[in-house]
Write a protein that holds these residues in place. Structure first.
Motif, PDB file in Angstrom:
ATOM      1  N   TYR A 142      -3.357   6.565  -4.653  1.00 56.57           N
ATOM      2  CA  TYR A 142      -2.291   6.769  -3.674  1.00 56.57           C
ATOM      3  C   TYR A 142      -2.536   8.098  -2.952  1.00 56.57           C
ATOM      4  CZ  TYR A 142       0.087   3.257  -6.532  1.00 56.57           C
ATOM      5  OH  TYR A 142       0.402   2.124  -7.233  1.00 56.57           O
ATOM      6  N   LEU A 168      -0.810  10.585   0.332  1.00 56.09           N
ATOM      7  CA  LEU A 168       0.158  10.886   1.387  1.00 56.09           C
ATOM      8  C   LEU A 168      -0.378  12.058   2.195  1.00 56.09           C
ATOM      9  CD1 LEU A 168       3.543  10.732  -0.582  1.00 56.09           C
ATOM     10  CD2 LEU A 168       2.685   9.051   1.045  1.00 56.09           C
ATOM     11  N   THR A 197      -0.050   7.186   4.987  1.00 57.21           N
ATOM     12  CA  THR A 197      -0.207   6.928   3.569  1.00 57.21           C
ATOM     13  C   THR A 197      -1.304   5.904   3.368  1.00 57.21           C
ATOM     14  OG1 THR A 197       0.919   6.254   1.527  1.00 57.21           O
ATOM     15  CG2 THR A 197       1.514   5.080   3.528  1.00 57.21           C
TER      16      THR A 197
END
Length: 810
Positions: free
Chosen positions: A554, A556, A588
């Motif tokens: 992940y 951001l 993102t």
């Protein structure tokens, strides 16, 4: 700015003081922290490459094990045992690798094509024949015997480098084995006298895909950027004379092309040649090259004032060109971009003293004028201690029929400390454009200088440790134009920047959450135009990324320009600038574990605009994009990848055209418009064996521009109403656009012998730009399929002929 300038002066003084010390000798790494392996000489032809390691010669050679993890637990013992043995004879260097595995039935070994990357275990060895922390070559194999090789530098790996070598692999109940034969012709190494032993840098990497573990023969620091500084030592090789390196690659190809019911056929013959010049240099020559089977470019509708930079896919111009890339003035797509390439040659290599030399020359014929064009780039590069270098380059493009000639030159350097923790680098460049005059001599007498300019840049960085940081500047004068041999969007800019990175490369836990690794970075920049001197942009950005315990990733990030940006290039007219409003870009990225049969990549972004003056209200301007990219591994031979991009800009302000008023004064016309973009990409791969495979790639890009109102750009940088272009009552205008780029690349490739291959390629293409807007993407796609497309079916045979084979050498 003053603080950064003072720091630059201090760093320059330190660099000059160290230069005399650093320019003598090679690396001085401590042997105490480097493992050493002494290769054993064996009788010629005593090792058979079958992947079974049953030859008697291997039984008498000591093995090395005790690999250390690099990932996921740095410095921990490897989870599975690995052993390597190295031997040599007059023909080749041999490697036997035994990858023990307590769960041999769980070894992942997806079939991929050569140089491919898949869901598979692997073993890789790299060798730096000059032990200079700067350059090496690597050779990899999967349990199915798929080959992968690369030329390694400080900046990374070049998979376009291909050599002719052998490997065979076998999976058994104890794990798997790999047996390599690396002919001496694949290496560039110094010629030594008598019994002197070669001293090479070396490392071995094993990857266990099911638990995403990587272990190394010589320990590596995950916080260190320069992997080539962390190799062990290979000794024991002596009495080897670099062999004559003469290789021919003759080819024959045939094409059947059709468009709108008309067909043509053509046949081509040519040859590539590699010729060893002594033990250090190689000449590569291509005669009547054929690049018709190269993958299609990803064309788009370009809204910027700059040309699109495309990826180079022609192997001759991607292999072994790192010497030409250090000054940032080499863009190989310039070669033959406006015509037919007739021939090209390059000479590259490095002396035992650490001096590299590269010369690339290509001759092409201009399509419009028929004039010949000569493209020449030469570079000299010298190794400094610890992986540093000093490089000088000169490029010259000479054109016939009194067309403009260009010269582009530059220099660069990099200095590193003994532990490869600190880096200082810099570049300087200049260019000159000459217009050939009647009667001008070969020496340039009689020619007139058109434009000239210069550029410089520097950076100081900490490149090791969890905390890394850098500061730097680059400057491009108004007249600087390296685009004859390189690529630059726009000059007349001075930018200062700084960056901070922090990473945790090993697993850790926070409460109940477990992570495999995590990183943060923050960067700031300040740009100004040199003439006239004015601040143009100030930006800040940052990213946070994390790899979870289950290997899902992940990220951001955001980038912001808190103040107006003054864009002097978008108006396309001198003396004007566009006050682009401040913006905040948030994005993102999510990527699931590729080990799973079905994996997914997701990317999303949103761009927020704000108004900074009552005279310019842009509050209705918004844009976003979403990309979905699933990948499905059907089995170990079939792989399907799909990507869909959906991008929308509402009430965007952008340049449209140049128009003249009644008095002839030119105006930069802008529009408030909606821009829709859709892109679909399908990649299907079927690998028949480790020597043959089929790929199918379909790409469709569609962009539609719907204009709502038109404006003229004023001298104040704001938009004002105009009647030079109008919107009709039905909401349409002459500037509405619909652009389609459709390409299909279908390839079957069979490597039927080392270095020899047969390829069959079908290409289908359509590039269409129209004024009528479709109602929907589906309607547009239907219209695209009904338009005439160009088709090309080709077959190409390349056969490898090696002088060493005629001498009975492997």
């Amino acid at each position: 700015y003053k603080v950064m300038l003072k720091l630059f002066r201090s760093l320059l003084l330190i660099s000059c003081t160290l230069l005399s010390y650093l320019s003598t000798g090679q690396t001085d790494l401590s042997d105490a922290v480097r493992r050493e392996y002494s290769a054993v000489r064996v009788p010629d032809r005593s090792i058979e490459i079958d992947g079974k390691l049953g030859d008697a010669a291997w039984a008498s050679i000591p093995s090395h094990g005790k690999f250390t993890q690099l990932r996921p637990q740095p410095d921990s013992p490897a989870s599975q045992r690995t052993e390597i043995r190295l031997a040599y004879d007059n023909n080749a260097l041999y490697v036997a690798a035994r990858m023990w595995d307590t769960a041999a039935d769980s070894i992942l070994h997806q079939l991929v094509q050569r140089d491919g990357d898949g869901n598979t275990d692997g073993i890789m060895l790299w060798f730096g024949c000059y032990d200079d922390n700067k350059a090496a070559v690597s050779f990899s194999a999967t349990p199915d015997g798929v080959q992968r090789d690369a030329a390694l530098t400080f900046a990374g790996g070049d998979l376009n480098w291909n050599a002719v070598w052998e490997v065979e692999c076998t999976i058994d109940s104890s794990g798997w084995t790999a047996e390599f034969a690396l002919p001496w012709s694949v290496f560039r190494f110094p010629k030594l006298e008598g019994d002197q032993q070669q001293r090479w840098a070396m490392n071995c990497e094993r990857t266990i895909r099911r638990n995403r573990a990587t272990s190394m023969w010589n320990r590596m620091d995950p916080n260190q950027d320069n992997n080539l500084s962390m190799g062990g030592i290979l000794t024991g090789i002596s009495g080897i004379t670099p062999p004559p390196r003469i290789s021919l690659y003759p080819y024959a190809s045939g094409y059947l092309e059709s468009y709108d019911g008309e067909s043509t056929t053509s046949w081509n013959m040519g040859m590539d040649m590699k010729l060893g010049l002594g033990n250090a240099f190689t000449a590569d020559i291509t005669l009547v090259p054929d690049f018709g089977q190269v993958q299609s470019d990803n064309e788009i509708l370009n809204f910027t004032p700059f040309e699109i930079q495309f990826q180079e896919r022609r192997q001759f111009f991607t292999e072994g060109v790192d010497l030409f890339e250090k000054t940032g003035q080499f863009y190989s797509r310039r070669v033959g971009e406006n015509g037919q390439l007739l021939n090209a040659s390059k000479i590259t290599g490095r002396t035992q003293g650490g001096t590299g030399v590269g010369v690339l020359n290509a001759i092409s014929r201009d399509e419009e004028s028929g004039a010949l064009q000569d493209f020449l780039v030469a570079a000299v590069d010298h190794n400094l201690r610890n992986g540093g270098f000093v490089s000088v380059q000169s490029g010259h493009v000479m054109r016939g029929d009194s067309l403009a000639d260009d010269w582009v030159g530059g220099a660069s350097f990099a200095l590193l400390d003994e532990e490869n923790r600190w880096l200082v680098w810099g570049t300087f460049g200049a260019n000159r454009i000459l217009t050939s005059a009647a009667g001008a001599g070969i020496d340039g007498a009689g020619a007139t200088a058109q434009t000239e300019g210069e550029t410089w840049s520097w950076e100081a960085a900490k490149i090791a440790g969890r905390l890394k940081y850098s500061i730097g500047q680059y400057n491009e004068s108004p007249g600087y134009d390296p685009n004859a041999t390189g690529y630059l969007q726009a000059p007349n800019e001075h930018t200062s920047y700084a960056r901070v990175d922090y990473g945790i490369p090993e697993p850790f836990q926070v409460g109940r959450l477990s992570f495999n690794k995590m990183f943060w970075n923050l960067d700031v920049s300040h740009s100004r135009q040199i003439q006239p001197s004015t601040v143009t942009a100030r930006g800040i950005g940052g990213r946070w990324g994390v790899m979870m315990e289950n290997w899902d990733f992940y990220m951001l990030g955001c980038e912001a320009t808190p103040w107006e940006t003054l864009d002097y290039f978008a108006p396309r007219l001198d003396g004007l600038y566009w006050r682009e409003p401040s913006n905040l870009w948030v994005f993102t990225n999510i990527s699931t574990d590729y080990r799973k049969r079905l994996a997914l990549d997701i990317f999303a972004e949103n761009d927020f605009r704000s108004s900074s003056a009552a005279a310019a209200n842009y509050n209705d301007w918004s844009s976003y994009a979403v990309s979905l990219s699933p990948r499905f591994r059907i089995n170990d031979q079939w792989m399907l990848k799909y990507s869909y991009l959906h991008q929308v800009a509402r009430n965007e302000r952008g340049f449209t055209a140049i128009r003249s008023q009644d008095l002839g004064q030119e105006q930069s016309i802008w529009a408030r418009r909606d821009v829709l973009q859709r892109e679909q990409l399908i990649d299907l791969e079927h690998v028949v064996s480790n020597r043959a495979g089929f790929t199918f790639r379909l790409r469709h890009f569609w962009s539609a521009v719907d204009n709502h109102a038109f404006f003229s750009l004023g001298s104040d940088g704001y938009l004002h109403t105009t009647d030079l272009i109008e919107v009709a009552e039905d909401g349409t205008s002459d500037e509405d656009l619909s652009f389609n780029a459709w390409t299909v690349d279908c390839v079957y490739r069979w490597v039927f012998a080392p270095g020899s291959e047969l390829s069959v390629v079908w290409k289908n293409q359509l590039y269409s730009e129209g004024q009528s807007l479709p109602l929907s993407y589906v309607d547009n796609l239907e219209g695209v399929l009904n338009l005439p497309h160009s088709n090309s079916l080709s077959i190409k045979l390349i056969y490898f002929l090696d002088y060493a084979a005629f001498r009975g050498v492997r």
